[in-house]
Scaffold this motif. Structure first.
Motif, PDB file in Angstrom:
ATOM      1  N   TYR A  96       0.895  -1.307   0.512  1.00 48.13           N
ATOM      2  CA  TYR A  96       0.100  -0.128  -0.344  1.00 48.13           C
ATOM      3  C   TYR A  96       0.629   1.427   0.183  1.00 48.13           C
ATOM      4  O   TYR A  96       0.482   2.674  -0.269  1.00 48.13           O
ATOM      5  CB  TYR A  96      -0.831  -0.017   0.669  1.00 48.13           C
ATOM      6  CG  TYR A  96      -1.939  -1.141   1.164  1.00 48.13           C
ATOM      7  CD1 TYR A  96      -2.043  -1.296  -0.021  1.00 48.13           C
ATOM      8  CD2 TYR A  96      -2.304  -1.571   2.029  1.00 48.13           C
ATOM      9  CE1 TYR A  96      -3.859  -2.837   0.118  1.00 48.13           C
ATOM     10  CE2 TYR A  96      -3.446  -2.249   2.280  1.00 48.13           C
ATOM     11  CZ  TYR A  96      -3.285  -3.432   1.371  1.00 48.13           C
ATOM     12  OH  TYR A  96      -4.924  -4.350   1.631  1.00 48.13           O
ATOM     13  N   MET A  97       1.840   1.352   0.383  1.00 43.80           N
ATOM     14  CA  MET A  97       2.940   2.755   0.557  1.00 43.80           C
ATOM     15  C   MET A  97       3.683   2.480  -0.756  1.00 43.80           C
ATOM     16  O   MET A  97       3.845   3.645  -0.983  1.00 43.80           O
ATOM     17  CB  MET A  97       3.820   1.526   1.899  1.00 43.80           C
ATOM     18  CG  MET A  97       3.181   2.088   3.209  1.00 43.80           C
ATOM     19  SD  MET A  97       4.377   1.887   4.987  1.00 43.80           S
ATOM     20  CE  MET A  97       5.136   3.225   4.200  1.00 43.80           C
ATOM     21  N   TYR A 129       1.028   6.781  -7.272  1.00 45.04           N
ATOM     22  CA  TYR A 129       0.493   7.807  -7.036  1.00 45.04           C
ATOM     23  C   TYR A 129      -0.220   9.374  -6.377  1.00 45.04           C
ATOM     24  O   TYR A 129      -0.907   9.918  -7.039  1.00 45.04           O
ATOM     25  CB  TYR A 129      -1.105   6.664  -7.162  1.00 45.04           C
ATOM     26  CG  TYR A 129      -1.453   5.599  -7.883  1.00 45.04           C
ATOM     27  CD1 TYR A 129      -2.388   6.339  -9.625  1.00 45.04           C
ATOM     28  CD2 TYR A 129      -1.694   4.631  -6.812  1.00 45.04           C
ATOM     29  CE1 TYR A 129      -2.317   4.733 -10.160  1.00 45.04           C
ATOM     30  CE2 TYR A 129      -1.806   3.399  -7.920  1.00 45.04           C
ATOM     31  CZ  TYR A 129      -2.354   3.523  -9.579  1.00 45.04           C
ATOM     32  OH  TYR A 129      -2.319   2.274 -10.341  1.00 45.04           O
ATOM     33  N   LEU A 130       1.038   9.383  -5.704  1.00 44.11           N
ATOM     34  CA  LEU A 130       0.678  10.082  -4.677  1.00 44.11           C
ATOM     35  C   LEU A 130       1.722  10.378  -4.310  1.00 44.11           C
ATOM     36  O   LEU A 130       2.699  10.395  -3.262  1.00 44.11           O
ATOM     37  CB  LEU A 130      -0.269  10.662  -3.601  1.00 44.11           C
ATOM     38  CG  LEU A 130      -1.923   9.852  -3.732  1.00 44.11           C
ATOM     39  CD1 LEU A 130      -2.247  10.142  -2.770  1.00 44.11           C
ATOM     40  CD2 LEU A 130      -2.382  11.153  -4.950  1.00 44.11           C
ATOM     41  N   PRO A 131       3.506  10.769  -5.307  1.00 51.32           N
ATOM     42  CA  PRO A 131       4.483  11.595  -5.035  1.00 51.32           C
ATOM     43  C   PRO A 131       4.196  12.331  -3.730  1.00 51.32           C
ATOM     44  O   PRO A 131       3.601  13.431  -4.233  1.00 51.32           O
ATOM     45  CB  PRO A 131       5.109  11.544  -6.273  1.00 51.32           C
ATOM     46  CG  PRO A 131       4.131  11.618  -7.049  1.00 51.32           C
ATOM     47  CD  PRO A 131       2.832  11.474  -6.267  1.00 51.32           C
ATOM     48  N   GLY A 132       5.383  12.084  -2.877  1.00 56.62           N
ATOM     49  CA  GLY A 132       5.355  13.512  -1.702  1.00 56.62           C
ATOM     50  C   GLY A 132       4.634  13.954  -0.816  1.00 56.62           C
ATOM     51  O   GLY A 132       4.326  14.902  -0.528  1.00 56.62           O
ATOM     52  N   GLN A 133       3.211  13.283  -1.214  1.00 59.17           N
ATOM     53  CA  GLN A 133       1.986  12.838   0.008  1.00 59.17           C
ATOM     54  C   GLN A 133       2.842  11.851   1.250  1.00 59.17           C
ATOM     55  O   GLN A 133       3.373  11.234   0.906  1.00 59.17           O
ATOM     56  CB  GLN A 133       1.374  12.937  -0.499  1.00 59.17           C
ATOM     57  CG  GLN A 133       0.368  13.186  -2.169  1.00 59.17           C
ATOM     58  CD  GLN A 133       0.441  15.417  -1.467  1.00 59.17           C
ATOM     59  OE1 GLN A 133      -0.338  15.188   0.276  1.00 59.17           O
ATOM     60  NE2 GLN A 133       0.305  15.858  -1.733  1.00 59.17           N
ATOM     61  N   ALA A 174      -6.933   6.540  -0.877  1.00 53.89           N
ATOM     62  CA  ALA A 174      -6.899   7.141  -2.184  1.00 53.89           C
ATOM     63  C   ALA A 174      -6.069   6.375  -2.830  1.00 53.89           C
ATOM     64  O   ALA A 174      -6.429   5.905  -4.166  1.00 53.89           O
ATOM     65  CB  ALA A 174      -6.269   8.534  -2.418  1.00 53.89           C
ATOM     66  N   ALA A 175      -4.640   5.757  -2.490  1.00 55.55           N
ATOM     67  CA  ALA A 175      -3.496   4.826  -3.570  1.00 55.55           C
ATOM     68  C   ALA A 175      -4.790   3.836  -4.526  1.00 55.55           C
ATOM     69  O   ALA A 175      -4.622   3.552  -5.606  1.00 55.55           O
ATOM     70  CB  ALA A 175      -2.264   4.938  -2.937  1.00 55.55           C
TER      71      ALA A 175
END
Length: 56
Positions: A9-10, A16-20, A29-30
């Motif tokens: 999951y990480m 999908y959400l780099p920087g988050q 969300a990912a």
């Protein structure tokens, strides 16, 4: 990594959400984005196969 669901999951979150940050909301969300991607791929492939057999 294949046996560790949290690590998977990480990795999805990083894709999908780099920087988050790795929050539960961002992980969810990912996962949702990944599921949506594969649903769209399934539909696209089915449409392509139908087009190949039936023509345009």
């Amino acid at each position: 990594m294949e046996r560790n669901g949290l690590e998977q999951y990480m990795q999805l979150r990083r894709h999908y959400l780099p920087g988050q940050p790795d929050t539960t909301e961002n992980l969810a969300a990912a996962i949702w984005l990944d599921n949506r991607y594969w649903q769209n791929m399934k539909t696209t492939i089915a449409n392509g196969i139908a087009l190949a057999f039936n023509g345009s």
